[in-house]
Structure formats: C-alpha cells, structure tokens
Design a protein around this motif. Structure first.
Motif, PDB file in Angstrom:
ATOM      1  N   SER A  41      -0.872  -1.178  10.644  1.00  0.00           N
ATOM      2  CA  SER A  41      -1.533  -1.447   9.358  1.00  0.00           C
ATOM      3  C   SER A  41      -1.750  -0.172   8.559  1.00  0.00           C
ATOM      4  CB  SER A  41      -2.869  -2.151   9.610  1.00  0.00           C
ATOM      5  OG  SER A  41      -3.699  -1.355  10.452  1.00  0.00           O
ATOM      6  N   SER A  42      -1.890   0.965   9.233  1.00  0.00           N
ATOM      7  CA  SER A  42      -2.111   2.245   8.549  1.00  0.00           C
ATOM      8  C   SER A  42      -0.827   2.722   7.886  1.00  0.00           C
ATOM      9  CB  SER A  42      -2.597   3.305   9.539  1.00  0.00           C
ATOM     10  OG  SER A  42      -2.604   4.587   8.946  1.00  0.00           O
ATOM     11  N   ARG A  43      -1.009   3.388   6.725  1.00  0.00           N
ATOM     12  CA  ARG A  43       0.130   3.987   6.017  1.00  0.00           C
ATOM     13  C   ARG A  43       0.014   5.511   5.973  1.00  0.00           C
ATOM     14  NH1 ARG A  43       4.542   0.749   3.833  1.00  0.00           N
ATOM     15  NH2 ARG A  43       3.907  -1.346   4.361  1.00  0.00           N
ATOM     16  N   GLN A  44      -0.805   6.085   6.825  1.00  0.00           N
ATOM     17  CA  GLN A  44      -1.046   7.531   6.812  1.00  0.00           C
ATOM     18  C   GLN A  44      -0.066   8.217   7.761  1.00  0.00           C
ATOM     19  OE1 GLN A  44      -5.008   8.678   7.855  1.00  0.00           O
ATOM     20  NE2 GLN A  44      -4.631  10.858   7.575  1.00  0.00           N
ATOM     21  N   MET A  45       0.980   8.800   7.200  1.00  0.00           N
ATOM     22  CA  MET A  45       1.994   9.460   8.001  1.00  0.00           C
ATOM     23  C   MET A  45       1.623  10.935   8.157  1.00  0.00           C
ATOM     24  SD  MET A  45       6.146   9.416   7.546  1.00  0.00           S
ATOM     25  CE  MET A  45       6.151  10.426   6.079  1.00  0.00           C
ATOM     26  N   LEU A  66       2.427   4.795   0.700  1.00  0.00           N
ATOM     27  CA  LEU A  66       2.447   5.610   1.909  1.00  0.00           C
ATOM     28  C   LEU A  66       1.775   6.941   1.628  1.00  0.00           C
ATOM     29  CD1 LEU A  66       3.558   5.878   4.803  1.00  0.00           C
ATOM     30  CD2 LEU A  66       5.585   6.938   3.804  1.00  0.00           C
ATOM     31  N   SER A  67       0.753   7.276   2.407  1.00  0.00           N
ATOM     32  CA  SER A  67       0.040   8.536   2.223  1.00  0.00           C
ATOM     33  C   SER A  67       0.541   9.560   3.229  1.00  0.00           C
ATOM     34  CB  SER A  67      -1.461   8.326   2.394  1.00  0.00           C
ATOM     35  OG  SER A  67      -1.766   7.889   3.704  1.00  0.00           O
ATOM     36  N   ILE A 103       2.402   8.120  12.690  1.00  0.00           N
ATOM     37  CA  ILE A 103       1.518   7.387  11.783  1.00  0.00           C
ATOM     38  C   ILE A 103       0.120   7.394  12.405  1.00  0.00           C
ATOM     39  CG2 ILE A 103       1.147   5.233  10.531  1.00  0.00           C
ATOM     40  CD1 ILE A 103       4.095   4.548  11.131  1.00  0.00           C
ATOM     41  N   THR A 118       0.839  -1.193   0.000  1.00  0.00           N
ATOM     42  CA  THR A 118       0.000   0.000   0.000  1.00  0.00           C
ATOM     43  C   THR A 118       0.874   1.243   0.000  1.00  0.00           C
ATOM     44  OG1 THR A 118      -1.629  -1.196   1.289  1.00  0.00           O
ATOM     45  CG2 THR A 118      -1.845   1.205   1.221  1.00  0.00           C
ATOM     46  N   TRP A 147       7.007  -2.524   8.840  1.00  0.00           N
ATOM     47  CA  TRP A 147       6.124  -1.388   9.136  1.00  0.00           C
ATOM     48  C   TRP A 147       5.338  -1.711  10.409  1.00  0.00           C
ATOM     49  CZ3 TRP A 147       6.413   3.221   6.905  1.00  0.00           C
ATOM     50  CH2 TRP A 147       5.393   4.153   7.148  1.00  0.00           C
TER      51      TRP A 147
END
Length: 343
Positions: free
Chosen positions: A223-227, A137-138, A250, A135, A220
């Motif tokens: 589970s979230s990729r929202q930095m 990274l946002s 994150i 996924t 990582w």
C-alpha cells in the motif's frame, strides 16, 4: 726443403731435476714440424666450428624474433578489432538513446495534450477520485534499504544486456503510447463527457488485462508508495561501496500486507541470510517476482496465487537496515527494472 733434411733426426734433452740425469729423446725433423701444424689445424677447425654454430644460433634467434613479432601483430590486430566492435556498440547505444529522447519529447507533447483535454472536460469529482486511486510515488533516500551485495565488477556483462533489454522495453512502451494516446484523444473529442470518461477507464482496464495476459507482473506490491532505493547502481548501505541493486526498496510498517504483483505459482517461500524471509512467484513467459525481508509468509511452495492476493507481511529480516520490502522482477533469469512493469 730437401727430403734428406726432413729425415734427419733431432735430439731433445729433458732435464728433470738435479738429482737425476738428463733424458734424451730423439725424433725426426718431420715430426717436429707436423705436430705444431696439426695443433694449429685443430684450433682453426674448432674456431671455424664455433663460428658456424654461433651463426646457426643467431639465425634461429632471428627466426624466433620474427615469429614473435608476427604473433604480437596478430594480437594487436585482434585487440583493435575488439575495440572497434565496442565502439560500434557504444555508437549504437548512443543512437538508440538519442532516438528515445526524441520520442520522449513527442510523448511529453502528447501528455500535455491529454492534460489540456482533462482540464477542459474532466469533472472535479473524477479528478479527486483519480488522485485518490493513483497515489504519486514518493522518494525518500533516508529511509530503510537492504538487499543482496552485488559488486560492480560482478555485473558488467549483465548490465550491458540489461541496458539493451531496457531500451527494447522503453521503445515498446513508447510505441504503445504513441499509438494509443492520439487515438484516445480523438475518441474522447468525438463522444460526450460521461462516455469519454468511461472509455478512458475501459482503455486503462484493457491495458492492465493485456499485461496480465502477457505474464508480466503489473500490480504494486504494497500500500505504501515511499520508495527508498531504486533499481541500478548505488552506494551499499552496509559497506558504502558501489554495488548493484537488483530491485527497488519500498518503505512501510512492520506487518503491512504484501500483495502478489501478478498471478502465478509460488516457486520459493523460505528464509536465507541476505534475503531474510523471501517469496518467489513464477509467472508465465519467463517472469518472476521476488519479495524479500518479510516478517511473515502466508503461502507455501507450489501454491497458486492470484494477482493482488496477500502473500506475506512486510518486515526487516535478513540484510536490512529497517522495515521495507525489496521488490524484484526477473525476466528470463535476469533482474529488470520493476518500474517498467508495475503501475
């Protein structure tokens, strides 16, 4: 003057007041001449002594001024030498940055070759599964952040050392990419489509195992990729002043599982003011991974954990503006950019 005239006596008449008779004092002519002469000689001697003393004081002052001038010249020379060293270090960093930019350009070209190869040979199913597994990274700067307050002036020396370490890590990664990507493309072009995909997967797994063997945390942690906040200097979310952020934030939901970035031993699992509930894991080769602002901890100090094991729950304890994980990697007691290590 004749000797007889010097021996003649003189009479001095002293009138004290009207009520008393005058008093007569007799003295020789030699005494009258000798006394003023002695007074004049004494005054002359005093004047000459004062002149000699003032000359000595002026000489001492000139000597002191000369010494102070020499000391100031030495100090200026030392400062000039320090400035010269700083200039050389800046030039060295500039040259390294230029070299890295050139190598990044070559890596970009290799990446384009790899993308052309994937478009030519990759299957749609493999592409979709790869996208699901990796996924992107946002970035959301408006999300929740936090962390310890480290002002700019507290971290200048550490930042210089960190810049040198970052250059070394980037150059190491560029060496790996420049060495492995062309070879991977040659191997992929030499075998069948299915075999190429298997070899690419094996190569990726080998790199992950190599990172794990080196003791570098590479997984990582959530589970979230929202930095919401990256490593480095930023505007502090509480004070608004420039401050150093020693990890990355994150975003996530309270209660989301937090995973160990690598195998190791739990060094600390406790609560503190700014960190909130915090877990620190000791890895081989001087690496540590830190997990802050947790809502819950599922490990204890001294416990051995494996890579990917659930160690706690995401939260917003301590110095935090909302639910998120402050993830930090420490190398030999100095924080480093986690994005250089985790996948």
């Amino acid at each position: 003057m004749k000797k007889g005239s010097l021996n003649r006596r003189m009479t001095l008449l002293v009138i004290r007041d009207a009520q008393q008779p005058p008093k007569q004092l007799q003295c020789s002519t030699a005494a009258v001449i000798l006394v003023p002469t002695l007074v004049i000689a004494s005054i002359s001697t005093l004047v000459i002594g004062l002149q000699i003393r003032s000359s000595h004081i002026i000489s001492q002052m000139e000597t002191n001024l000369a010494v102070q001038s020499l000391q100031m010249e030495v100090t200026v020379a030392d400062k000039d030498a320090a400035i010269g060293r700083l200039r050389r270090e800046v030039m060295e960093l500039t040259n390294q940055a230029t070299s890295i930019r050139e190598r990044l350009q070559r890596v970009t070209e290799l990446e384009q070759q790899m993308q052309q190869f994937i478009r030519k040979y990759g299957k749609s199913s493999a592409t979709s599964s790869s996208k699901a597994a990796m996924t992107p990274l946002s970035w959301d700067a408006s999300g929740y952040t936090g962390g310890e307050l480290i002002t700019v002036h507290e971290n200048t020396a550490m930042l210089t050392r960190q810049a040198m370490d970052d250059f070394q890590e980037i150059e190491s990664l560029l060496d790996t990419v420049e060495r492995t990507v062309p070879r991977s493309i040659q191997q992929a072009n030499a075998v069948q489509q299915n075999l190429e995909q298997k070899q690419a997967a094996q190569l990726l797994q080998t790199r992950r195992l190599a990172l794990a063997e080196q003791g570098k945390p590479s997984a990582w942690p959530v589970s979230s990729r929202q930095m919401t906040s990256s490593f480095g200097y930023r505007s502090d979310p509480f004070t608004g002043k420039s401050a150093f952020h020693s990890g990355m934030d994150i975003a996530g939901q309270t209660g989301d599982p937090v995973y160990a970035a690598g195998a190791g031993t739990v060094l600390e699992a406790a609560s503190s003011g700014a960190r909130g509930k915090c877990i620190i894991i000791q890895h081989p080769d001087g690496f540590q991974s830190w997990y802050m602002h947790l809502s819950g901890m599922q490990v204890t100090p001294g416990e051995r954990v494996r890579k990917g094991q659930t160690i706690g729950l995401l939260g917003s304890t301590g110095r935090s503006t909302g639910p998120h994980l402050h993830f930090q990697i420490v190398k030999h007691s100095q924080p480093v950019d986690p994005l250089l290590y985790v996948q």
